[in-house]
Design a protein around this motif. Sequence first.
Motif, PDB file in Angstrom:
ATOM      1  N   HIS A 143     -43.330  37.853  21.587  1.00  0.00           N
ATOM      2  CA  HIS A 143     -43.487  37.517  22.839  1.00  0.00           C
ATOM      3  C   HIS A 143     -42.027  36.552  22.827  1.00  0.00           C
ATOM      4  O   HIS A 143     -41.706  35.849  22.070  1.00  0.00           O
ATOM      5  N   PRO A 144     -41.160  36.926  23.950  1.00  0.00           N
ATOM      6  CA  PRO A 144     -40.087  35.863  24.050  1.00  0.00           C
ATOM      7  C   PRO A 144     -40.222  34.471  24.186  1.00  0.00           C
ATOM      8  O   PRO A 144     -39.119  33.729  23.932  1.00  0.00           O
ATOM      9  N   ALA A 145     -41.399  34.072  24.470  1.00  0.00           N
ATOM     10  CA  ALA A 145     -41.777  32.613  24.757  1.00  0.00           C
ATOM     11  C   ALA A 145     -41.626  31.973  23.402  1.00  0.00           C
ATOM     12  O   ALA A 145     -41.179  30.857  23.343  1.00  0.00           O
ATOM     13  N   TYR A 146     -41.829  32.746  22.404  1.00  0.00           N
ATOM     14  CA  TYR A 146     -41.567  32.142  20.894  1.00  0.00           C
ATOM     15  C   TYR A 146     -40.105  31.962  20.565  1.00  0.00           C
ATOM     16  O   TYR A 146     -39.687  30.930  19.853  1.00  0.00           O
ATOM     17  N   GLN A 147     -39.226  32.812  20.960  1.00  0.00           N
ATOM     18  CA  GLN A 147     -37.847  32.760  20.875  1.00  0.00           C
ATOM     19  C   GLN A 147     -37.343  31.547  21.633  1.00  0.00           C
ATOM     20  O   GLN A 147     -36.570  30.793  21.137  1.00  0.00           O
ATOM     21  N   GLN A 148     -38.058  31.216  22.896  1.00  0.00           N
ATOM     22  CA  GLN A 148     -37.601  30.127  23.737  1.00  0.00           C
ATOM     23  C   GLN A 148     -37.888  28.839  23.128  1.00  0.00           C
ATOM     24  O   GLN A 148     -37.388  27.759  22.991  1.00  0.00           O
ATOM     25  N   ILE A 149     -39.221  28.871  22.311  1.00  0.00           N
ATOM     26  CA  ILE A 149     -39.902  27.504  21.542  1.00  0.00           C
ATOM     27  C   ILE A 149     -38.642  27.328  20.658  1.00  0.00           C
ATOM     28  O   ILE A 149     -38.284  26.072  20.459  1.00  0.00           O
ATOM     29  N   LEU A 150     -38.346  28.427  19.667  1.00  0.00           N
ATOM     30  CA  LEU A 150     -37.597  28.121  18.671  1.00  0.00           C
ATOM     31  C   LEU A 150     -36.231  27.542  19.019  1.00  0.00           C
ATOM     32  O   LEU A 150     -35.478  26.877  18.376  1.00  0.00           O
ATOM     33  N   GLY A 151     -35.817  28.240  20.131  1.00  0.00           N
ATOM     34  CA  GLY A 151     -34.430  27.895  20.578  1.00  0.00           C
ATOM     35  C   GLY A 151     -34.339  26.309  20.955  1.00  0.00           C
ATOM     36  O   GLY A 151     -33.551  25.498  20.677  1.00  0.00           O
ATOM     37  N   ALA A 152     -35.543  25.837  21.685  1.00  0.00           N
ATOM     38  CA  ALA A 152     -35.777  24.503  22.206  1.00  0.00           C
ATOM     39  C   ALA A 152     -35.729  23.479  20.818  1.00  0.00           C
ATOM     40  O   ALA A 152     -35.047  22.432  20.942  1.00  0.00           O
ATOM     41  N   PHE A 153     -36.434  23.731  19.882  1.00  0.00           N
ATOM     42  CA  PHE A 153     -36.244  23.082  18.650  1.00  0.00           C
ATOM     43  C   PHE A 153     -35.180  23.060  18.054  1.00  0.00           C
ATOM     44  O   PHE A 153     -34.633  22.028  17.237  1.00  0.00           O
ATOM     45  N   ALA A 154     -34.217  24.175  18.057  1.00  0.00           N
ATOM     46  CA  ALA A 154     -32.974  24.195  17.304  1.00  0.00           C
ATOM     47  C   ALA A 154     -32.132  23.303  17.956  1.00  0.00           C
ATOM     48  O   ALA A 154     -31.357  22.725  17.257  1.00  0.00           O
ATOM     49  N   ASP A 155     -32.272  22.830  19.235  1.00  0.00           N
ATOM     50  CA  ASP A 155     -31.384  21.875  19.976  1.00  0.00           C
ATOM     51  C   ASP A 155     -31.938  20.508  20.028  1.00  0.00           C
ATOM     52  O   ASP A 155     -31.439  19.637  20.601  1.00  0.00           O
ATOM     53  N   ALA A 156     -33.428  20.169  19.696  1.00  0.00           N
ATOM     54  CA  ALA A 156     -34.020  19.155  19.706  1.00  0.00           C
ATOM     55  C   ALA A 156     -33.453  18.054  18.493  1.00  0.00           C
ATOM     56  O   ALA A 156     -33.253  18.470  17.447  1.00  0.00           O
ATOM     57  N   ALA A 157     -33.427  16.784  19.078  1.00  0.00           N
ATOM     58  CA  ALA A 157     -33.068  15.712  18.116  1.00  0.00           C
ATOM     59  C   ALA A 157     -34.462  15.541  17.147  1.00  0.00           C
ATOM     60  O   ALA A 157     -34.053  14.713  16.101  1.00  0.00           O
ATOM     61  N   GLY A 158     -35.495  15.791  17.484  1.00  0.00           N
ATOM     62  CA  GLY A 158     -36.684  15.246  16.809  1.00  0.00           C
ATOM     63  C   GLY A 158     -37.878  16.088  17.055  1.00  0.00           C
ATOM     64  O   GLY A 158     -37.909  17.101  17.922  1.00  0.00           O
ATOM     65  N   PRO A 159     -38.922  15.486  16.521  1.00  0.00           N
ATOM     66  CA  PRO A 159     -40.314  16.296  17.075  1.00  0.00           C
ATOM     67  C   PRO A 159     -40.575  16.299  18.371  1.00  0.00           C
ATOM     68  O   PRO A 159     -40.111  15.292  19.099  1.00  0.00           O
ATOM     69  N   MET A 160     -41.456  17.138  18.930  1.00  0.00           N
ATOM     70  CA  MET A 160     -41.841  16.994  20.337  1.00  0.00           C
ATOM     71  C   MET A 160     -43.367  17.562  20.415  1.00  0.00           C
ATOM     72  O   MET A 160     -44.001  18.073  19.477  1.00  0.00           O
ATOM     73  N   ARG A 161     -43.948  17.083  21.683  1.00  0.00           N
ATOM     74  CA  ARG A 161     -45.287  17.248  21.846  1.00  0.00           C
ATOM     75  C   ARG A 161     -45.392  18.654  22.943  1.00  0.00           C
ATOM     76  O   ARG A 161     -44.267  18.844  23.436  1.00  0.00           O
ATOM     77  N   ALA A 162     -46.192  18.977  23.148  1.00  0.00           N
ATOM     78  CA  ALA A 162     -46.536  20.308  23.952  1.00  0.00           C
ATOM     79  C   ALA A 162     -45.943  20.067  25.657  1.00  0.00           C
ATOM     80  O   ALA A 162     -45.210  20.885  25.934  1.00  0.00           O
ATOM     81  N   ARG A 163     -46.286  18.799  25.854  1.00  0.00           N
ATOM     82  CA  ARG A 163     -45.985  18.355  27.031  1.00  0.00           C
ATOM     83  C   ARG A 163     -44.254  18.337  27.157  1.00  0.00           C
ATOM     84  O   ARG A 163     -43.676  18.703  28.016  1.00  0.00           O
ATOM     85  N   ASP A 164     -43.701  17.715  26.260  1.00  0.00           N
ATOM     86  CA  ASP A 164     -42.075  17.660  25.931  1.00  0.00           C
ATOM     87  C   ASP A 164     -41.514  19.079  26.352  1.00  0.00           C
ATOM     88  O   ASP A 164     -40.529  19.271  26.874  1.00  0.00           O
ATOM     89  N   LEU A 165     -42.106  19.897  25.530  1.00  0.00           N
ATOM     90  CA  LEU A 165     -41.748  21.156  25.391  1.00  0.00           C
ATOM     91  C   LEU A 165     -41.775  21.762  26.688  1.00  0.00           C
ATOM     92  O   LEU A 165     -40.651  22.540  27.085  1.00  0.00           O
ATOM     93  N   CYS A 166     -42.742  21.786  27.429  1.00  0.00           N
ATOM     94  CA  CYS A 166     -42.930  22.237  28.867  1.00  0.00           C
ATOM     95  C   CYS A 166     -41.841  21.925  29.700  1.00  0.00           C
ATOM     96  O   CYS A 166     -41.085  22.692  30.294  1.00  0.00           O
ATOM     97  N   GLU A 167     -41.474  20.618  29.657  1.00  0.00           N
ATOM     98  CA  GLU A 167     -40.365  20.011  30.271  1.00  0.00           C
ATOM     99  C   GLU A 167     -39.006  20.647  30.030  1.00  0.00           C
ATOM    100  O   GLU A 167     -38.207  20.924  30.988  1.00  0.00           O
ATOM    101  N   ARG A 168     -38.865  20.782  28.753  1.00  0.00           N
ATOM    102  CA  ARG A 168     -37.405  21.411  28.086  1.00  0.00           C
ATOM    103  C   ARG A 168     -37.374  22.773  28.570  1.00  0.00           C
ATOM    104  O   ARG A 168     -36.248  23.225  28.972  1.00  0.00           O
ATOM    105  N   LEU A 169     -38.294  23.506  28.807  1.00  0.00           N
ATOM    106  CA  LEU A 169     -38.805  24.953  29.033  1.00  0.00           C
ATOM    107  C   LEU A 169     -38.491  25.276  30.412  1.00  0.00           C
ATOM    108  O   LEU A 169     -38.731  26.181  30.990  1.00  0.00           O
TER     109      LEU A 169
END
Length: 138
Positions: free
Chosen positions: A74-100
Amino acid sequence: MDAQVTPLLARIDARERELGTAADQLRTQIDELAARLRELDEEIGNLAVTRKTLLALPPTAPDPADPPPVLPAHPAYQQILGAFADAAGPMRARDLCERLDLAVMPKNIESTRHKLKRLVSLGVLAEREPGLFARRRP
Protein backbone atom coordinates in the motif's frame (compact mmCIF):
# COMPACT_ATOMS: atom_id res chain seq x y z
CA MET A 1 -32.39 0.89 89.38
CA ASP A 2 -35.66 1.30 87.59
CA ALA A 3 -37.15 -1.86 86.04
CA GLN A 4 -37.70 -0.03 82.74
CA VAL A 5 -34.12 1.22 82.49
CA THR A 6 -32.40 -2.14 83.07
CA PRO A 7 -33.62 -3.78 79.82
CA LEU A 8 -32.65 -0.65 77.87
CA LEU A 9 -29.15 -0.71 79.33
CA ALA A 10 -28.83 -4.39 78.40
CA ARG A 11 -29.84 -3.61 74.82
CA ILE A 12 -27.36 -0.73 74.69
CA ASP A 13 -24.59 -3.05 75.97
CA ALA A 14 -25.45 -5.67 73.34
CA ARG A 15 -25.50 -3.09 70.58
CA GLU A 16 -22.13 -1.67 71.71
CA ARG A 17 -20.62 -5.18 71.55
CA GLU A 18 -22.06 -5.70 68.03
CA LEU A 19 -20.70 -2.39 66.80
CA GLY A 20 -17.33 -3.01 68.43
CA THR A 21 -17.07 -6.39 66.69
CA ALA A 22 -18.04 -4.87 63.33
CA ALA A 23 -15.53 -2.03 63.81
CA ASP A 24 -12.76 -4.53 64.63
CA GLN A 25 -13.58 -6.52 61.48
CA LEU A 26 -13.46 -3.36 59.37
CA ARG A 27 -10.10 -2.34 60.91
CA THR A 28 -8.73 -5.78 60.00
CA GLN A 29 -9.99 -5.40 56.42
CA ILE A 30 -8.48 -1.91 56.20
CA ASP A 31 -5.12 -3.25 57.36
CA GLU A 32 -5.28 -6.05 54.77
CA LEU A 33 -6.26 -3.62 51.99
CA ALA A 34 -3.50 -1.18 52.98
CA ALA A 35 -0.94 -4.02 52.81
CA ARG A 36 -2.24 -5.06 49.37
CA LEU A 37 -2.12 -1.45 48.19
CA ARG A 38 1.53 -1.17 49.28
CA GLU A 39 2.32 -4.36 47.32
CA LEU A 40 0.62 -2.99 44.19
CA ASP A 41 2.38 0.37 44.50
CA GLU A 42 5.72 -1.42 44.82
CA GLU A 43 5.00 -3.51 41.72
CA ILE A 44 3.99 -0.39 39.77
CA GLY A 45 7.26 1.24 40.80
CA ASN A 46 9.21 -1.84 39.71
CA LEU A 47 7.51 -1.78 36.30
CA ALA A 48 8.34 1.91 35.85
CA VAL A 49 12.00 1.22 36.62
CA THR A 50 12.00 -1.73 34.21
CA ARG A 51 10.46 0.40 31.44
CA LYS A 52 13.01 3.17 32.02
CA THR A 53 15.87 0.67 31.97
CA LEU A 54 14.66 -0.95 28.74
CA LEU A 55 14.22 2.39 27.03
CA ALA A 56 17.76 3.37 28.03
CA LEU A 57 19.30 0.25 26.46
CA PRO A 58 21.03 0.79 23.15
CA PRO A 59 19.12 -0.74 20.25
CA THR A 60 20.36 -4.04 19.00
CA ALA A 61 21.83 -4.09 15.53
CA PRO A 62 19.89 -6.18 13.04
CA ASP A 63 21.42 -9.51 12.18
CA PRO A 64 22.93 -9.22 8.69
CA ALA A 65 21.72 -12.74 7.98
CA ASP A 66 18.10 -11.63 8.44
CA PRO A 67 16.40 -10.61 5.20
CA PRO A 68 15.11 -7.04 5.11
CA PRO A 69 11.45 -6.73 6.07
CA VAL A 70 8.90 -6.90 3.29
CA LEU A 71 6.88 -3.72 3.42
CA PRO A 72 3.18 -3.74 2.66
CA ALA A 73 2.45 -2.76 -0.93
CA HIS A 74 0.00 0.00 0.00
CA PRO A 75 1.40 3.45 -0.95
CA ALA A 76 0.47 4.86 2.46
CA TYR A 77 3.38 2.94 3.97
CA GLN A 78 5.81 4.61 1.56
CA GLN A 79 4.33 8.01 2.45
CA ILE A 80 4.78 7.24 6.16
CA LEU A 81 8.39 6.19 5.67
CA GLY A 82 9.02 9.31 3.60
CA ALA A 83 7.61 11.48 6.38
CA PHE A 84 9.87 9.76 8.92
CA ALA A 85 12.90 10.22 6.64
CA ASP A 86 12.33 13.99 6.77
CA ALA A 87 11.31 14.08 10.46
CA ALA A 88 13.58 15.62 13.06
CA GLY A 89 12.39 13.24 15.75
CA PRO A 90 9.68 10.85 16.89
CA MET A 91 6.05 11.45 15.95
CA ARG A 92 2.62 10.44 17.12
CA ALA A 93 -0.10 9.25 14.74
CA ARG A 94 -1.82 12.64 14.98
CA ASP A 95 1.43 14.45 14.04
CA LEU A 96 1.88 12.13 11.08
CA CYS A 97 -1.69 12.79 9.87
CA GLU A 98 -0.94 16.52 9.89
CA ARG A 99 2.38 15.99 8.07
CA LEU A 100 0.65 13.83 5.42
CA ASP A 101 -2.17 16.41 5.03
CA LEU A 102 -4.80 13.97 6.27
CA ALA A 103 -7.81 15.36 8.08
CA VAL A 104 -7.16 15.05 11.80
CA MET A 105 -10.12 12.80 12.51
CA PRO A 106 -10.32 9.79 14.80
CA LYS A 107 -10.64 7.34 11.89
CA ASN A 108 -7.53 8.73 10.17
CA ILE A 109 -5.53 8.81 13.39
CA GLU A 110 -6.48 5.20 14.24
CA SER A 111 -5.73 4.01 10.71
CA THR A 112 -2.34 5.73 10.81
CA ARG A 113 -1.62 4.31 14.27
CA HIS A 114 -2.44 0.83 12.97
CA LYS A 115 -0.01 1.28 10.08
CA LEU A 116 2.68 2.57 12.46
CA LYS A 117 2.20 -0.45 14.73
CA ARG A 118 2.54 -2.73 11.70
CA LEU A 119 5.79 -1.05 10.73
CA VAL A 120 7.00 -1.54 14.31
CA SER A 121 6.14 -5.25 14.13
CA LEU A 122 8.13 -5.46 10.88
CA GLY A 123 11.12 -3.85 12.58
CA VAL A 124 11.08 -0.77 10.35
CA LEU A 125 10.01 1.71 13.05
CA ALA A 126 10.38 1.72 16.82
CA GLU A 127 7.83 2.74 19.41
CA ARG A 128 9.94 4.74 21.88
CA GLU A 129 7.07 5.01 24.36
CA PRO A 130 3.39 4.17 23.96
CA GLY A 131 2.12 6.07 20.92
CA LEU A 132 5.46 7.72 20.06
CA PHE A 133 7.06 6.32 16.88
CA ALA A 134 10.50 6.89 15.38
CA ARG A 135 12.84 5.44 12.80
CA ARG A 136 14.73 2.45 14.08
CA ARG A 137 18.35 3.26 14.74
CA PRO A 138 20.82 1.36 12.57
